[in-house]
Design an enzyme around this catalytic site. Structure first.
Site, mmCIF file in Angstrom:
data_model
loop_
_atom_site.group_PDB
_atom_site.id
_atom_site.type_symbol
_atom_site.label_atom_id
_atom_site.label_comp_id
_atom_site.label_asym_id
_atom_site.label_seq_id
_atom_site.Cartn_x
_atom_site.Cartn_y
_atom_site.Cartn_z
ATOM 1 N N ARG A 35 49.538 19.426 27.932
ATOM 2 C CA ARG A 35 48.439 18.482 27.649
ATOM 3 C C ARG A 35 47.323 18.575 28.698
ATOM 4 O O ARG A 35 46.701 17.574 29.058
ATOM 5 C CB ARG A 35 48.943 17.028 27.588
ATOM 6 C CG ARG A 35 49.953 16.764 26.525
ATOM 7 C CD ARG A 35 49.404 16.960 25.110
ATOM 8 N NE ARG A 35 50.505 16.842 24.171
ATOM 9 C CZ ARG A 35 51.265 17.868 23.769
ATOM 10 N NH1 ARG A 35 50.983 19.111 24.167
ATOM 11 N NH2 ARG A 35 52.260 17.695 22.946
ATOM 12 N N SER A 62 49.732 9.351 21.762
ATOM 13 C CA SER A 62 50.571 9.101 22.944
ATOM 14 C C SER A 62 49.714 8.552 24.074
ATOM 15 O O SER A 62 48.704 9.163 24.447
ATOM 16 C CB SER A 62 51.244 10.386 23.413
ATOM 17 O OG SER A 62 52.152 10.815 22.426
ATOM 18 N N GLU A 101 47.722 9.891 29.289
ATOM 19 C CA GLU A 101 47.255 11.049 28.516
ATOM 20 C C GLU A 101 45.891 10.702 27.902
ATOM 21 O O GLU A 101 45.004 11.538 27.790
ATOM 22 C CB GLU A 101 48.269 11.379 27.405
ATOM 23 C CG GLU A 101 47.872 12.599 26.577
ATOM 24 C CD GLU A 101 48.987 13.069 25.652
ATOM 25 O OE1 GLU A 101 50.167 13.032 26.047
ATOM 26 O OE2 GLU A 101 48.666 13.462 24.517
HETATM 27 C C1 LIG Z 1 47.514 8.952 15.360
HETATM 28 C C2 LIG Z 1 47.330 9.969 16.464
HETATM 29 C C3 LIG Z 1 48.260 10.983 16.616
HETATM 30 C C4 LIG Z 1 48.093 11.934 17.647
HETATM 31 N N1 LIG Z 1 49.023 12.927 17.769
HETATM 32 C C5 LIG Z 1 48.878 13.862 18.720
HETATM 33 C C6 LIG Z 1 49.831 14.935 18.856
HETATM 34 O O1 LIG Z 1 50.782 15.056 18.120
HETATM 35 N N2 LIG Z 1 49.628 15.830 19.851
HETATM 36 C C7 LIG Z 1 48.559 15.753 20.694
HETATM 37 O O2 LIG Z 1 48.446 16.612 21.571
HETATM 38 N N3 LIG Z 1 47.652 14.753 20.591
HETATM 39 C C8 LIG Z 1 47.780 13.821 19.630
HETATM 40 N N4 LIG Z 1 46.854 12.814 19.534
HETATM 41 C C9 LIG Z 1 45.749 12.722 20.503
HETATM 42 C C10 LIG Z 1 44.451 13.449 20.070
HETATM 43 O O3 LIG Z 1 44.357 13.545 18.675
HETATM 44 C C11 LIG Z 1 44.361 14.839 20.704
HETATM 45 O O4 LIG Z 1 44.339 14.777 22.105
HETATM 46 C C12 LIG Z 1 43.095 15.585 20.224
HETATM 47 O O5 LIG Z 1 43.190 16.932 20.624
HETATM 48 C C13 LIG Z 1 41.797 14.989 20.775
HETATM 49 O O6 LIG Z 1 40.718 15.601 20.098
HETATM 50 P P1 LIG Z 1 39.347 14.828 19.872
HETATM 51 O O7 LIG Z 1 38.395 15.738 19.184
HETATM 52 O O8 LIG Z 1 39.578 13.528 19.228
HETATM 53 O O9 LIG Z 1 38.889 14.647 21.395
HETATM 54 P P2 LIG Z 1 38.335 13.352 22.125
HETATM 55 O O10 LIG Z 1 39.359 12.282 22.074
HETATM 56 O O11 LIG Z 1 36.988 13.006 21.653
HETATM 57 O O12 LIG Z 1 38.239 13.905 23.627
HETATM 58 C C14 LIG Z 1 39.401 14.255 24.349
HETATM 59 C C15 LIG Z 1 38.978 15.073 25.581
HETATM 60 O O13 LIG Z 1 38.457 16.328 25.149
HETATM 61 C C16 LIG Z 1 37.149 16.521 25.692
HETATM 62 N N5 LIG Z 1 36.377 17.296 24.711
HETATM 63 C C17 LIG Z 1 36.187 17.015 23.405
HETATM 64 N N6 LIG Z 1 35.430 17.983 22.831
HETATM 65 C C18 LIG Z 1 35.139 18.872 23.814
HETATM 66 C C19 LIG Z 1 34.388 20.100 23.854
HETATM 67 N N7 LIG Z 1 33.768 20.610 22.772
HETATM 68 N N8 LIG Z 1 34.305 20.752 25.039
HETATM 69 C C20 LIG Z 1 34.909 20.272 26.151
HETATM 70 N N9 LIG Z 1 35.633 19.130 26.175
HETATM 71 C C21 LIG Z 1 35.744 18.446 25.011
HETATM 72 C C22 LIG Z 1 36.604 15.123 25.933
HETATM 73 O O14 LIG Z 1 35.583 15.109 26.902
HETATM 74 C C23 LIG Z 1 37.869 14.408 26.401
HETATM 75 O O15 LIG Z 1 38.105 14.675 27.768
HETATM 76 C C24 LIG Z 1 46.996 11.853 18.521
HETATM 77 C C25 LIG Z 1 46.049 10.814 18.350
HETATM 78 C C26 LIG Z 1 46.220 9.892 17.334
HETATM 79 C C27 LIG Z 1 45.178 8.809 17.171
#
Ligand SMILES: Cc1cc2nc3c(=O)[nH]c(=O)nc-3n(C[C@H](O)[C@H](O)[C@H](O)COP(=O)(O)OP(=O)(O)OC[C@H]3O[C@@H](n4cnc5c(N)ncnc54)[C@H](O)[C@@H]3O)c2cc1C
Length: 313
Positions: free
Chosen positions: A178, A227, A297
């Site tokens: 992660r 998480s 996380e």
């Molecule tokens: C119901 C639910 C289930 C989930 N299950 C999982 C799972 O099974 N496994 C898991 O790993 N995660 C899970 N997550 C967490 C989340 O979905 C992941 O961490 C996902 O990868 C975040 O992506 P996002 O686009 O929403 O990023 P954001 O939440 O918008 O950002 C997360 C981070 O990424 C950075 N970021 C975003 N885009 C960029 C870019 N283009 N360049 C550089 N940095 C960037 C942001 O600055 C921030 O630090 C879950 C979340 C929910 C709500």
């Protein structure tokens, strides 16, 4: 410099993307709470993003916001500029050679899983259940079903604060559980992803299993960030939380989900402060109960509201 003046200067210099002021960014996160962003910029394309980065003042705070599924925006909101990559300019998914997809960082994980199914590429079914986009998946090294984003990555295209393009091979990304150690200064733009050949039947079955499993063990229809804490080395985070008696623990509108106690949920009217205070209360109780340090996380960004603060243990 006022935000109005900054926008005028950027537009006069040829920056074409969309600007929005005083945006309710917290409401765009999966927690559906938190403060406003002073300024959100959605670049039209890579050239537009580069032009923007070359012009903005070096001391202007910059945040990159993906789909917001791993973000808690504090109630006092975010100063400076928040960059969001639009699906139009950065959401493409194109088959590339054999066994590869060239994917823009605004593409949703679900759409990548669907494209891999069409292309007959295995090992992407885990993306079917993760509600983020590729940029967030790269930054978080998102993973599930014993697969991590890192395993699918060949190369990443990124841009730095000065507007300079960088090409990072998978090993340059510094992926671990992660986590991605690539400079926080970098905005990921696109990535070349790969997976082994697989039949459509096998891929579809794996995707359906992912969906079914999630619906049965996670509160996926709640306002949550997934998480809350990374798993510590000793056990799963949920086991430590459960053992410390924190399943269902509630502060204001924030609750540790009774269904999956490492998921924090906004039961309706939670503030970001409720959620962060709940998380830090859980960390404290878990440490007192078992000596285990839980690490967030979920990314918490922005300012507390006037009068709020959370004392870190
Ligand atoms: C119901 C639910 C289930 C989930 N299950 C999982 C799972 O099974 N496994 C898991 O790993 N995660 C899970 N997550 C967490 C989340 O979905 C992941 O961490 C996902 O990868 C975040 O992506 P996002 O686009 O929403 O990023 P954001 O939440 O918008 O950002 C997360 C981070 O990424 C950075 N970021 C975003 N885009 C960029 C870019 N283009 N360049 C550089 N940095 C960037 C942001 O600055 C921030 O630090 C879950 C979340 C929910 C709500």
């Amino acid at each position: 410099m006022s935000t109005d003046t900054l926008i005028k200067e950027l537009q006069a210099s040829g920056v074409k993307g969309r600007f929005a002021q005083n945006v309710e960014l917290g409401k765009l996160s999966w927690f559906r709470c938190g403060g406003r962003a002073d300024l959100v910029f959605q670049p039209q394309d890579e050239a537009d993003l580069a032009a923007f980065l070359r012009i903005i003042p070096a001391d202007m705070p910059l945040n990159i916001f993906g789909i917001g599924s791993n973000m808690l925006v504090r109630d006092g909101g975010i100063r400076g500029v928040v960059i969001r990559l639009s699906n139009k300019g950065f959401g493409g998914i194109v088959p590339h050679g054999s066994h590869q997809l060239l994917v823009g960082c605004a593409a949703s994980d679900k759409s990548i899983a669907a494209a891999a199914l069409t292309a007959g590429l295995g090992g992407f079914h885990f993306f079917h259940g993760i509600p983020g986009g590729l940029g967030g998946a790269l930054r978080m090294n998102a993973g599930a079903n014993n697969i991590e984003t890192a395993e699918r990555v060949i190369q990443v295209r990124a841009i730095d604060r000065q507007g300079k393009i960088h090409i990072l091979e998978s090993q340059d990304m510094g992926f671990s559980y992660r986590h991605c150690a690539a400079s926080q200064d970098l905005i990921f733009i696109s990535a070349l992803l790969t997976g082994p050949s697989a039949s459509a039947d096998d891929i579809s079955r794996a995707m359906a299993e992912v969906q079914h499993h999630r619906e049965s063990v996670q509160p996926v229809r709640e306002k949550t960030g997934g998480s809350t804490f990374r798993n510590p080395p000793q056990c799963s985070a949920w086991e430590a939380i459960d053992a410390a008696g924190c399943r269902g623990l509630t502060i204001g509108g924030a609750q540790m989900s009774p269904m999956h106690c490492n998921f924090m949920i906004n039961t309706g009217e939670a503030t970001a402060y409720d959620l962060e205070l709940l998380g830090d209360t859980v960390r404290k109780r878990v440490y007192e109960h078992s000596g285990i340090h839980l690490h967030w996380e979920i990314k918490r960004i922005g300012d507390f509201s006037l009068g709020q603060s959370i004392l870190k243990p």
